[in-house]
Design a protein around this motif. Structure first.
Motif, PDB file in Angstrom:
ATOM      1  N   LEU A 131      59.291  -7.521  97.041  1.00 56.88           N
ATOM      2  CA  LEU A 131      58.650  -7.379  95.744  1.00 56.88           C
ATOM      3  C   LEU A 131      59.012  -6.020  95.153  1.00 56.88           C
ATOM      4  N   ALA A 184      54.860  -7.703  90.914  1.00 60.77           N
ATOM      5  CA  ALA A 184      53.406  -7.564  90.942  1.00 60.77           C
ATOM      6  C   ALA A 184      52.734  -8.175  89.727  1.00 60.77           C
ATOM      7  N   GLU A 205      48.113  -8.218  99.894  1.00 60.05           N
ATOM      8  CA  GLU A 205      47.616  -9.591  99.747  1.00 60.05           C
ATOM      9  C   GLU A 205      48.567 -10.587 100.406  1.00 60.05           C
ATOM     10  N   PHE A 206      49.866 -10.419 100.158  1.00 61.90           N
ATOM     11  CA  PHE A 206      50.843 -11.357 100.694  1.00 61.90           C
ATOM     12  C   PHE A 206      50.996 -11.204 102.203  1.00 61.90           C
ATOM     13  N   THR A 224      49.598  -6.105  95.894  1.00 59.78           N
ATOM     14  CA  THR A 224      50.227  -7.416  96.052  1.00 59.78           C
ATOM     15  C   THR A 224      50.844  -7.560  97.438  1.00 59.78           C
ATOM     16  N   ARG A 245      54.274 -12.717  91.027  1.00 59.15           N
ATOM     17  CA  ARG A 245      53.394 -13.050  92.149  1.00 59.15           C
ATOM     18  C   ARG A 245      53.429 -14.543  92.450  1.00 59.15           C
ATOM     19  N   ALA A 254      49.722  -1.682  91.651  1.00 53.83           N
ATOM     20  CA  ALA A 254      49.705  -3.147  91.649  1.00 53.83           C
ATOM     21  C   ALA A 254      50.632  -3.701  92.728  1.00 53.83           C
TER      22      ALA A 254
END
Length: 698
Positions: free
Chosen positions: A465, A445, A479-480, A476, A450, A472
């Motif tokens: 991840l 993260a 988002e991914f 992340t 990232r 965080a």
């Protein structure tokens, strides 16, 4: 009892549909139908509407068939997912048809009927929609209907449930002739509202989009209700002969088996796995009917295109679990499956059949545990599992009210190895450089983590991840999931200094993806103090995270790599300070030097197993870095008698190339070392520091 007894909800919203044109209504209904896997499986089924359009050549009104294009999914498609054809030109193709041996040629003629230069390719099912004399047509693959269609008494049951409302047609491979058959049925039975296709699915038709949507739901619901009444209080598959293990044990067994299987079936092409232990799967794998029904194969054409004609049932007894014996027997079980698949291929092949594809199983069934599915990417593995759950529901329903029948092998083969299907496979884009590989990234993260995850995912890798910062990490992952896909990324909260957490994190990766191929050890901290002010806690924290943590994740990766037998790649993210000393950072520099030497030791140990270990040394990566967001930035600025906001420019000027170093620069070096482009490199160091003479490797 099966199929599922909960009735489908009518989700049509008149306010949402208001103002939509006919293609818009077609898309709206398609997405509604495809959103429920009980109605149709991913990529399965199709919808159509016959719409009056203005001909761009003549300006006159013409009738155009809008129909789901080749390879689309009704649940997720957009407006551009429909093929459009002049209906009169499509109908005119009947005069060119010479019989069932002409099927492939007719598909090649479909583009000549394209309306308005639409680039979306028409599917093999286009004539099935175009020839029916109705404006709106749905073709779905509901479990409840296919359970009837795949029964020995399919025709009788269809009549019993639906009377004259829904007709029945015998099995025929999709194509031009089936379109003619449907047209003939509809014209001979003007009161019929649809038809069940043996071993295939359901067609329904009406004059409006809403009417056909509601008709499709009512027909499926009638079948669901009929099954509920006929199978009430009747256990699925006649009842269980063994019991399911507790959920934690099921997951532990999956975590052990999946890398073992993945290594054995992924020598030529890497495979990713998916684990499913939902109740429908457990009902099947725990039943006496498991082996005889699994051997019969699936029925619906879409099923075995995804799952192969039959699964592999592993010899495991949850009452006396001996996982070591199962692992020891995998080679023999897989060899037997490949021999049988080769028999199937050789016995059914045509003179012009494509060469035999991968003979390994896609679906693995484990009594007391669940189902494992494998494919070239996570989404395909998951979808294959979903398809087999559909097949389970079909087998359950059919065997409860009649006798289940899979498609004959020759019919199955002729679809699996259809030249048109082969052509579709050949048109698929070349796999990206990291396709089929799983990357486990610690410190995932943070800035470098990232950027690395994004770079590897862009090359087709699936990403795990790992980070100690749960907030965080979750941000992340979300988002991914949006940038790449939810199938491509997983997150695991991890303190790399905790041995139990490291072991659990790798186990989770095995359950989610089947294994790991790439370890990027990147978790980090930084601290600064003169040695006489460096307390033991600071020293230990640096060593614990930057040395011990790197050891723990590497050890677990090595154990997994050896079990898979596919080699592996480890990339350490160390630092310029691992080679060049800095004042007031003894704990940090010493721990970073330990990382570099650990990587060298691991490169020696891993080489004979094809495990490569290399190091990337960044310097002064300020942007996006969590370690540069607090005291470390202030301390490094103070050590150089600089203001904090002068630090980045100071590092740029200090470098030989007079350039700043960004997370993406580090990610590029990591990608190189993780990819086959560096297949002949191990024990190496790449400095990404814009040039620093004191850290030149020697």
């Amino acid at each position: 009892m099966a199929p599922k007894t909960k009735l489908l909800d009518n989700l049509w919203d008149d306010s949402a549909a208001a103002g939509l044109d006919e293609p818009g209504l077609l898309l709206y209904r398609s997405n509604l139908l495809g959103a429920d896997k009980r109605i149709t499986n991913y990529g399965g089924g199709n919808t159509s509407a016959k719409v009056m359009e203005t001909d761009p050549l003549t300006g006159e009104k013409v009738e155009v068939l809008w129909v789901k294009g080749s390879g689309g999914d009704v649940g997720t498609m957009k407006r551009d997912g429909f093929a459009t054809l002049y209906l009169d030109k499509l109908t005119a193709l009947k005069s060119l048809y010479r019989g069932i041996e002409d099927e492939d040629r007719m598909v090649g003629l479909l583009p000549h009927a394209t309306f308005n230069l639409n680039p979306r390719a028409a599917s093999i099912d286009t004539p099935l929609h175009g020839f029916l004399p109705y404006r709106h047509v749905d073709h779905m693959h509901p479990d409840a209907i296919i359970a009837i269609a795949a029964s020995k008494d399919s025709r009788v049951l269809t009549r019993e449930i639906f009377g004259d409302e829904i007709g029945w047609l015998p099995w025929r491979r999709p194509g031009f002739q089936l379109g003619l058959d449907l047209e003939a049925f509809a014209r001979a039975n003007p009161r019929a509202k649809g038809v069940v296709l043996e071993s295939h699915g359901l067609f329904t038709w009406a004059d409006t989009a809403k009417d056909v949507y509601e008709l499709t739901l009512s027909v499926i619901n009638k079948a669901i209700a009929w099954f509920a009444e006929r199978t009430a209080d009747r256990p699925a598959f006649g009842g269980a002969v063994t019991t399911s293990l507790p959920p934690a044990e099921r997951r532990a067994i999956a975590a052990r088996l999946m890398p073992e299987i993945r290594g054995r079936i992924g020598k030529v092409e890497r495979k990713l796995g998916h684990f499913d232990d939902q109740q429908a799967v457990l009902d099947f794998v725990n039943s006496a009917a498991l082996k005889p029904l699994a051997a019969l194969g699936t029925s619906c054409p879409d099923h075995f295109l995804r799952t192969k004609i039959r699964p592999l049932v592993l010899d495991f007894d949850p009452r006396a679990p001996d996982l070591d014996a199962v692992v020891a027997g995998l080679d023999e079980a897989l060899d037997a499956y490949r021999v049988d698949y080769t028999r199937y291929y050789e016995g059914c092949r045509r003179p012009d059949s494509p060469k035999m594809r991968d003979p390994n199983p896609v679906i693995f069934l484990v009594p007391g545990v669940g189902m494992l599915s494998f494919a070239r990417d996570k989404a395909t593995a998951r979808i294959a599992g979903e398809f087999y759950v559909n097949a389970i529901n079909v087998m359950c329903g059919a065997s409860a009210v009649s006798e289940y029948r899979g498609l004959p092998e020759q019919e199955a083969f002729d679809i699996e190895y259809w030249l048109l299907e082969e052509a579709k496979l050949q048109r698929m884009p070349k796999p990206r450089s990291l396709a089929g590989r799983v990357a486990f990234i610690t410190g995932g993260a943070g800035g470098i983590g990232r950027a690395t995850a994004a770079r590897l995912a862009s090359e087709g890798a699936s990403i795990v991840l790992a980070d100690i910062d749960a907030a965080a990490l979750n941000a992340t992952v979300e988002e991914f999931a949006g940038r790449f896909s939810r199938d491509a990324v997983r997150g695991v909260t991890l303190d790399v200094t905790r041995e139990d957490e490291v072991i659990a994190a790798f186990r989770s990766a095995c359950i989610e993806f089947g294994g790991v191929d790439i370890l990027v050890s990147n978790a980090g901290i930084a601290s600064s103090a003169p040695v006489e002010e460096t307390d033991l806690a600071m020293w230990n924290r640096n060593i614990d995270i930057l040395a011990t943590g790197y050891f723990l994740v590497s050890r677990e990766a090595f154990r997994l790599f050896r079990r898979q037998g596919l080699g592996g790649t480890v990339v350490f993210v160390s630092s310029k300070n691992g080679l060049a000393s800095s004042p007031n950072a003894a704990a940090y520099c010493t721990a970073k030097a330990a990382e570099i030497h650990l990587a060298r030791c691991l490169a020696l140990e891993g080489a004979e197993a094809g495990i490569r270990v290399n190091t990337v040394n960044p310097d002064a990566v300020l942007r996006g870095s969590k370690i540069w967001s607090g005291e470390w930035r202030e301390q490094r600025a103070a050590s150089s008698n600089l203001a904090v906001d002068e630090l980045e420019e100071h590092y740029r000027k200090r470098s030989l190339l007079k350039l700043n170093v960004f997370p993406e620069d580090i990610a590029e070096a990591i990608y190189f070392l993780a990819s086959d482009a560096s297949a002949k490199s191990t024990g190496n160091i790449i400095n990404v520091d814009a040039g620093n003479a004191t850290s030149f490797t020697r």
